[in-house]
Write a protein that holds these residues in place. Structure first.
Motif, short mmCIF file in Angstrom:
data_model
loop_
_atom_site.label_atom_id
_atom_site.label_comp_id
_atom_site.label_asym_id
_atom_site.label_seq_id
_atom_site.Cartn_x
_atom_site.Cartn_y
_atom_site.Cartn_z
N GLY A 218 0.81 -1.21 0.00
CA GLY A 218 0.00 0.00 0.00
C GLY A 218 0.84 1.26 0.00
O GLY A 218 2.03 1.24 -0.37
N LYS A 219 0.21 2.34 0.45
CA LYS A 219 0.90 3.65 0.42
C LYS A 219 1.15 4.14 1.85
O LYS A 219 1.95 3.56 2.54
N MET A 220 0.41 5.17 2.26
CA MET A 220 0.61 5.68 3.64
C MET A 220 0.32 4.58 4.65
O MET A 220 -0.64 3.83 4.52
N TRP A 221 1.17 4.47 5.68
CA TRP A 221 0.96 3.48 6.75
C TRP A 221 0.35 4.18 7.96
O TRP A 221 0.97 5.07 8.55
N GLU A 222 -0.86 3.72 8.35
CA GLU A 222 -1.56 4.32 9.48
C GLU A 222 -1.51 3.38 10.69
O GLU A 222 -1.36 2.16 10.56
N CYS A 223 -1.70 3.97 11.85
CA CYS A 223 -1.94 3.23 13.10
C CYS A 223 -0.97 2.08 13.38
O CYS A 223 -1.39 0.91 13.48
N PRO A 224 0.32 2.37 13.53
CA PRO A 224 1.26 1.29 13.86
C PRO A 224 1.13 0.82 15.30
O PRO A 224 0.67 1.57 16.17
N ASP A 225 1.51 -0.42 15.54
CA ASP A 225 1.67 -0.95 16.89
C ASP A 225 2.88 -1.88 16.82
O ASP A 225 3.09 -2.53 15.78
N PHE A 226 3.66 -1.94 17.90
CA PHE A 226 4.94 -2.64 17.81
C PHE A 226 5.23 -3.26 19.16
O PHE A 226 5.30 -2.55 20.17
N LEU A 236 2.17 -4.28 13.74
CA LEU A 236 0.85 -4.22 13.13
C LEU A 236 0.72 -2.84 12.51
O LEU A 236 1.08 -1.84 13.15
N VAL A 237 0.19 -2.78 11.30
CA VAL A 237 0.03 -1.48 10.68
C VAL A 237 -1.13 -1.56 9.69
O VAL A 237 -1.50 -2.66 9.25
N SER A 238 -1.74 -0.41 9.40
CA SER A 238 -2.89 -0.39 8.49
C SER A 238 -2.52 0.47 7.27
O SER A 238 -2.62 1.70 7.33
N PRO A 239 -2.06 -0.16 6.20
CA PRO A 239 -1.68 0.61 5.02
C PRO A 239 -2.90 1.03 4.20
O PRO A 239 -3.85 0.27 4.06
N GLN A 240 -2.83 2.23 3.64
CA GLN A 240 -3.90 2.67 2.73
C GLN A 240 -3.61 2.15 1.34
O GLN A 240 -2.46 1.92 0.97
N ASP A 241 -4.64 2.01 0.54
CA ASP A 241 -4.51 1.73 -0.90
C ASP A 241 -3.63 0.52 -1.20
O ASP A 241 -2.64 0.62 -1.94
N MET A 242 -4.01 -0.61 -0.68
CA MET A 242 -3.19 -1.82 -0.87
C MET A 242 -3.50 -2.48 -2.20
O MET A 242 -4.65 -2.54 -2.65
N LEU A 243 -2.46 -3.02 -2.80
CA LEU A 243 -2.61 -3.82 -4.01
C LEU A 243 -2.73 -5.28 -3.55
O LEU A 243 -1.90 -5.75 -2.79
N PRO A 244 -3.78 -5.99 -3.99
CA PRO A 244 -3.90 -7.37 -3.52
C PRO A 244 -2.74 -8.25 -3.98
O PRO A 244 -2.19 -8.05 -5.07
N GLN A 245 -2.35 -9.19 -3.13
CA GLN A 245 -1.32 -10.19 -3.50
C GLN A 245 -1.94 -11.54 -3.20
O GLN A 245 -2.14 -11.87 -2.04
N GLY A 246 -2.25 -12.34 -4.21
CA GLY A 246 -2.97 -13.59 -3.97
C GLY A 246 -4.25 -13.28 -3.20
O GLY A 246 -5.00 -12.37 -3.58
N LEU A 247 -4.48 -13.98 -2.11
CA LEU A 247 -5.66 -13.68 -1.30
C LEU A 247 -5.33 -12.76 -0.12
O LEU A 247 -6.16 -12.52 0.74
N GLU A 248 -4.11 -12.23 -0.10
CA GLU A 248 -3.75 -11.28 0.95
C GLU A 248 -4.12 -9.86 0.50
O GLU A 248 -4.12 -9.56 -0.69
N TYR A 249 -4.37 -9.00 1.47
CA TYR A 249 -4.41 -7.54 1.27
C TYR A 249 -5.47 -7.06 0.28
O TYR A 249 -5.19 -6.24 -0.59
N HIS A 250 -6.70 -7.56 0.45
CA HIS A 250 -7.75 -7.22 -0.51
C HIS A 250 -8.60 -6.02 -0.14
O HIS A 250 -9.53 -5.70 -0.86
N ASN A 251 -8.37 -5.40 0.98
CA ASN A 251 -9.40 -4.48 1.46
C ASN A 251 -9.19 -3.02 1.11
O ASN A 251 -9.84 -2.16 1.70
#
Ligand code: FRU
Length: 495
Positions: A218-226, A236-251
């Motif tokens: 994705g692009k900008m990384w929001e809300c990290p936790d470490f 843990l992080v919530s990336p914006q605008d993710m490109l799907p990879q297989g069945l990962e990262y579809h949202n």
């Protein structure tokens, strides 16, 4: 107390009375009134869990952010407290964005959050300037620190965007000093996480870029936790605008878990594995706490940015949190289980053992919208494994939401097309799941407007909200081929 904060507190107190308890989830935290997004400031203070949240009390759509506030002793029964933070200072006049909390050595509760103020650029465009700010309080009322902001553009490394600099997550290290990770991106909108340190929680110094996306997730990384977990280090992080990879990262705006090693002396994170955190439709911006008993517990916002504008503005509340989940790392993967306290809400057990069926199956006593349902599914005939198994719920003649498992593809699919939406677009998602001879274990938690399925003891989780009318409370099973199944079902009572 500012007038803006006073107004919010008055408004929520009056307006919440118009919302019936039954119109809410029973044991998931929902917006007191109006809009809720990210969990914030998840902490244990004065004998209770505190959970704050991104909050716009005046409307069921996103707006100028406040911090809502709730407390609980078991993370299931929540008491809403008055709004904790309002956008009432120059540096946060356009929003108090996400952040976290810690307990100071002197017993005060410290909140760190992102202050947002709009700034007109020379070319006329308006951008959000984002800085990190502090408020200190007693678990009810918080005062903003006079030295705010504590981190601003002067604390950014070269090339970093001061418009995407948000969501500080802090923790106290074993020597009593503070660390904090903050989401950021470079001039090309590529995400990264910055690490800051502090001796007292108030005065912060830039340490380093902990990890850079390098155009992968994705692009900008929001809300990290470490944090450290089971001998590994987890980001843990919530990336914006993710490109799907297989069945990962579809949202679109999705979730990412990176597991690796951390060298505390050099503060170096070495990546080993990556995966989505949740494989359903509604899960974003999770935050964790290290509970007093040593459990690492995570709560996420159980919605998805891409579907949050579909509801009517007349709704009195919108936005709910996921079930709190106990985390562990096994074989390099993140496992999640519903917090064990959920078992105290179980009532009225219904059990079926070794039921074999080949088509549609309905079972007496198996229905409801507040349910804990454990299914152990096997092939009825190991020589000829069934093609599909499905469990359908929130069901009547018109509506249904389902989880379906196809052993030949090793996939589990959630589908909420038929949950009353007149925009049935983003309503399905599939996950790879482990599968030997068609065996799968599902634990499904329903709570009025949501379903969370924990697959094979938490190896994957799929979360979904469905705002289907509550009268649709049927549950049925389907098999294409022969399925043998054990079922244990409880009603869940949280009020
Ligand atoms: C993530 C997010 C955060 C921000 C907040 C604003 O959902 O965009 O990055 O702090 O929401 O409400």
């Amino acid at each position: 107390m500012s007038q803006i904060l006073r107004d919010a507190r008055k408004y929520e107190e009056v307006t919440e009375k118009k919302i019936a308890d039954e119109a809410r989830p029973e044991f998931h935290l929902s917006a007191r009134v109006g809009w809720m997004n990210d969990p914030n400031g998840f902490s244990f203070y004065k004998g209770q869990y505190h959970l704050f949240y991104q909050y716009h009390p005046y409307h069921s759509h996103w707006g100028t952010m406040h911090w809502g506030h709730a407390v609980s002793r078991d993370l299931l029964h929540w008491e809403q407290l008055p709004t904790a933070l309002a956008p009432d200072m120059d540096y946060d006049r356009d929003g108090c964005f996400s952040g976290s909390a810690a307990v100071l050595p002197d017993g005060r509760h410290l909140l760190i959050y992102t202050g947002v103020s709009k700034e007109t650029q020379p070319d006329g465009t308006v951008c959000d300037v984002q800085t990190q700010c502090i408020a200190v309080g007693d678990g009810m009322d918080y005062e903003k620190y006079l030295g705010n902001p504590v981190l601003s553009s002067k604390d950014l490394p070269e090339g970093a965007s001061r418009f995407d600099f948000r969501d500080p997550k802090l923790w106290i290290t074993s020597d009593g000093s503070f660390r904090c990770v903050v989401g950021n991106c470079d001039g090309k909108k590529d995400g990264r996480i910055l690490l800051y340190s502090s001796k007292d929680g108030f005065h912060w110094n830039y340490e380093k870029t902990l990890i850079a996306n390098q155009d992968r997730f994705g692009k900008m990384w929001e809300c990290p936790d470490f944090f450290e977990l089971d001998g590994k280090q987890v980001l843990l992080v919530s990336p914006q605008d993710m490109l799907p990879q297989g069945l990962e990262y579809h949202n679109g705006n999705g979730t990412l878990c990176i597991i690796g090693e951390y060298d505390e002396k050099t503060e170096t994170f070495t990546e080993e594995q990556n995966q989505a955190i949740d494989y359903g439709i509604d899960f974003y911006a999770p935050q964790t706490i290290l509970a007093p008993d040593g459990r690492r517990i995570m709560i996420g916002w159980m919605q998805n940015w891409d579907t949050t504008n579909l509801h009517s503005s007349k709704r009195p509340w919108f936005g709910q949190m996921s079930l709190p989940r106990e985390l562990s790392v096994k074989n390099g993967r993140l496992f999640q289980k519903p917090i064990r306290e959920l078992e105290t809400l179980r009532r009225a057990e219904v059990r079926y053992e070794h039921i074999t069926f080949t088509d549609i199956l309905k079972l007496d006593g198996i229905k409801g919208r507040k349910v804990d349902l454990e299914l152990s599914v096997h092939a009825g005939d190991k020589q000829n494994i069934y093609k599909k198994f499905a469990v359908r719920f929130a069901q009547n003649e018109i509506y249904q939401t389902s989880f379906s498992f196809r052993p030949y593809e090793s996939t589990l699919k959630v589908d909420r097309k038929f949950s009353g939406s007149r925009r049935a677009i983003i309503n399905q998602r599939r996950s790879y799941v482990k599968n030997v001879d068609g065996e799968i274990k599902l634990r499904i938690i329903l709570d009025n407007f949501s379903a969370e399925v924990f697959v094979n003891d938490g190896e994957q989780v799929l979360s979904v909200t469905m705002y289907t009318d509550l009268s649709a409370d049927g549950i049925s099973f389907f098999a294409d081929g022969s399925v043998t199944m054990d079922v244990i079902k409880y009603e869940l009572r949280g009020r």
